[in-house]
Write a protein that holds these residues in place. Structure first.
Motif: not given
Length: 494
Positions: A61-62, A81-91, A105-111, A126-131
Motif C-alpha cells: 500500500n506504499t 497519497g496524503t500530505p502527512t503520509g508523504t515522507l522522507l524514508v531515510k537520508e 524494484t519491488n521483490v515480493n514486498g521488499t523494495l 533494500k527498504s521496508d519503508g522504515t528508517e
C-alpha cells in the motif's frame, strides 16, 4: 527509415527532455539544440523548482519514489497519497549531494534499489519503508569503486541484477535480501572482462537476458539462478558478432524479441529457452534490411508491435509466433510513408497507441483486435497541429496519457475508449501553459505523477480521473526557486 520515423524519435526525445527539464534542474540540464519551438515552454518553468518526484514504485500500500531537496539532495521517499503520509524514508547520504537513488524494484514486498553513501559508491540497498529497515544489502565492491548494480529484475521472488565486484567485471548476480545470499551467479565473460548484461526479463520464472561471453558476442542467455543453469541459449549471429537481443517480451510463456543477423537485419525472433526453439519468426523487411520491431505488446495472448518494411513504412503488425501468422495488421497510412506508431498500451483487451497521419498528425488511436476496429479515437489537437499523445498508462481500465489540445498545453488526459470519453482531466498549469505530467504510475488504482502547476514547481500529484480528484499531494520542496531556467540551461552549456 524515413524522415517521419526520425520525426517521431525526435518528439519522443523532446517529451523525455521536457521531463528532464522538470526533473533535473538541480543537476546538469540537457536540451535539444534543434527545438527552438520549446523556448516558451522552458521560460514558463521559471518558477519554483520543486522536488522532481520520479521512479514511482508500488510495494503493497506504499508508493516509493525519489525526490530532491536542496538540503538532502535526491533521496528515498514514500507516500500513501496524503500530505502527512508523504515522507522522507531515510537520508542515506548525509548532505545536499544526496544518495542519488536509482533502480527501485519491488521483490515480493521488499523494495530494492541502489544508492550512494558518504563512504561508498553505488551499492545495493533494500527498504521496508522504515528508517531502521532501510539498509545496505551488501558492499559488493568494498574497495570504494562501488558495485554499481543495474538491471534489477524480480524473478519469482529472487532479485537478479548486473554488478561489478572489482574482480570479475559486470556479471550476473542474485540476492535474497541478505548479505550472505547476495552472490555472483556466473562469471560469463571470464578474466575480469564484463559480459555487458542487458534486457533482463522474467518469462514464467526463468530469466532471459543478453550477454557477451567474449566468444559469441552479445547473444541470448538464460538462467535458473545457478552457475550450471546459466547458459547461452543460441548463438543467433554465429561467430564473434552480436545479434544484440533487445525488446525481450513475455507473451503467454514464449519470449519474443528483436535480434540482428547479417542476412536479415533486425527482425522478430522467439524462444522457448532451447537452441532449437529459438527461431526467426519472420523476415518482415526481406533481405538484410531491418524491420526493427518495437513496442512489443501483449494483448490477450497475441503480440502486437510496430515494424517497418519498404512497402508500407512503419505500421502496426501482429504475430501468433508463426511466419504465416505474422502479418501487417493495418496499413494506417497507405503507401511507404507509414504511421510511425508508438506507445502501444493494452487496456483490458483494447490496444491504444499514438499514430501519425498526413491529415491529423500524431493523435490517439485504438484497436479492438480487428482491422476495421482500428481507428483514430479522437482528434485532440487543432487541425494543423498534433496532440502528440505520450506516456500512455492503464489505471483501473482507464487510459491516462499526456496530450496537447492546442489550448491548454501538455496536460493530463484520460480515455474510456470512446471519443466522448476522451477528455482533458485537468488543466493543471492554467492559461495555455503546460504542466508536462510525467512518470505516470498506477498505484493500486490511483494515478501518481509529477507535474508543474506554475506555483509549486515540479511536485507530486495524484488523480482519480476527475478534475476535483486531481490534486497536489505535497509540496515537498516549497522554498526552492530558480529565476530563469533558460539561463540555467545556457549556463550548463546545453
Amino acid at each position: 527509415m524515413n524522415c517521419k520515423a526520425s520525426n517521431l524519435k525526435k518528439w519522443i526525445a523532446k517529451a523525455a527532455t521536457l521531463a528532464l527539464l522538470c526533473a533535473c534542474t538541480h543537476a546538469n540540464v540537457l536540451w535539444a539544440q534543434n527545438s527552438p519551438e520549446r523556448v516558451n515552454d522552458i521560460n514558463q518553468l521559471s518558477s519554483p523548482q520543486g522536488s522532481s518526484p520520479q521512479q514511482f514504485t508500488v510495494v503493497g500500500n506504499t508508493t516509493f519514489f525519489t525526490a530532491h531537496t536542496s538540503t538532502s539532495g535526491t533521496e528515498l521517499w514514500k507516500t500513501d497519497g496524503t500530505p502527512t503520509g508523504t515522507l522522507l524514508v531515510k537520508e542515506i547520504r548525509i548532505g545536499s549531494d544526496g544518495a542519488l537513488i536509482s533502480s527501485l524494484t519491488n521483490v515480493n514486498g521488499t523494495l530494492f534499489f541502489t544508492a550512494y553513501t558518504n563512504t561508498a559508491a553505488r551499492e545495493l540497498w533494500k527498504s521496508d519503508g522504515t528508517e531502521s529497515g532501510t539498509i545496505l544489502v551488501k558492499d559488493i565492491n568494498p574497495e570504494g569503486d562501488g558495485g554499481f548494480p543495474q538491471q534489477l529484475t524480480n524473478v519469482n521472488g529472487t532479485l537478479f541484477f548486473s554488478a561489478n565486484n572489482g574482480t570479475n567485471g559486470y556479471e550476473l548476480w542474485r540476492s535474497d535480501g541478505t548479505e550472505a545470499g547476495t552472490t555472483l551467479v556466473k562469471d560469463i565473460n571470464t578474466g575480469g572482462k564484463s559480459s555487458a548484461l542487458l534486457s533482463l526479463t522474467n518469462v514464467n520464472g526463468t530469466l532471459f537476458f543478453s550477454a557477451n561471453n567474449g566468444t559469441n558476442g552479445a547473444e541470448l542467455w538464460t538462467s535458473d539462478g545457478t552457475e550450471a543453469g546459466t547458459t547461452l541459449v543460441k548463438d543467433i549471429y554465429s561467430g564473434s558478432a552480436s545479434s544484440a537481443p533487445d525488446n525481450l517480451t513475455n507473451i503467454s510463456g514464449t519470449l519474443f524479441f528483436k535480434a540482428y543477423t547479417n542476412a536479415n537485419g533486425y527482425e522478430l525472433w522467439k524462444s522457448d529457452g532451447t537452441n532449437a526453439g529459438t527461431t526467426l519468426v519472420k523476415d518482415i523487411n526481406p533481405g538484410n534490411h531491418s524491420s526493427a520491431p518495437n513496442y512489443l505488446t501483449n494483448v490477450n495472448g497475441t503480440l502486437f508491435f510496430s515494424a517497418y518494411n519498404t512497402t508500407n513504412g512503419n505500421e502496426l503488425w501482429t504475430s501468433d509466433g508463426t511466419e504465416a501468422g505474422t502479418t501487417l495488421f493495418k496499413d494506417i497510412v497507405p503507401g511507404a510513408g507509414g504511421s510511425e506508431l508508438a506507445y502501444l498500451t493494452n487496456v483490458n483487451g483494447t490496444l491504444f497507441f499514438s499514430a501519425n497521419t498526413s491529415t491529423r498528425g500524431y493523435e490517439l488511436w485504438k484497436s479492438d483486435g480487428t482491422a476495421a476496429g482500428t481507428t483514430q479515437l479522437k482528434a485532440i489537437g487543432p487541425i494543423n497541429d498534433d496532440s502528440y499523445p505520450v506516456y500512455l498508462t492503464k489505471v483501473n481500465g482507464t487510459l491516462f496519457f499526456v496530450g496537447n489540445n492546442g489550448t491548454s498545453g501538455y496536460e493530463l488526459w484520460k480515455s474510456d475508449g470512446t471519443e466522448a470519453g476522451t477528455t482533458l482531466v485537468k488543466d493543471i498549469y492554467t492559461g495555455g501553459n503546460s504542466s508536462f505530467p510525467y512518470s505516470l504510475t498506477n498505484a493500486n488504482g490511483t494515478l501518481f505523477f509529477s507535474a508543474n502547476n506554475g506555483t509549486n514547481g515540479v511536485e507530486l500529484w495524484k488523480s482519480d480521473g476527475t478534475e476535483a480528484g486531481t490534486t497536489l499531494v505535497k509540496d515537498i520542496a516549497p522554498t526552492e526557486t530558480i529565476t530563469n531556467l533558460a539561463d540555467l540551461i545556457n549556463d550548463n552549456g546545453s
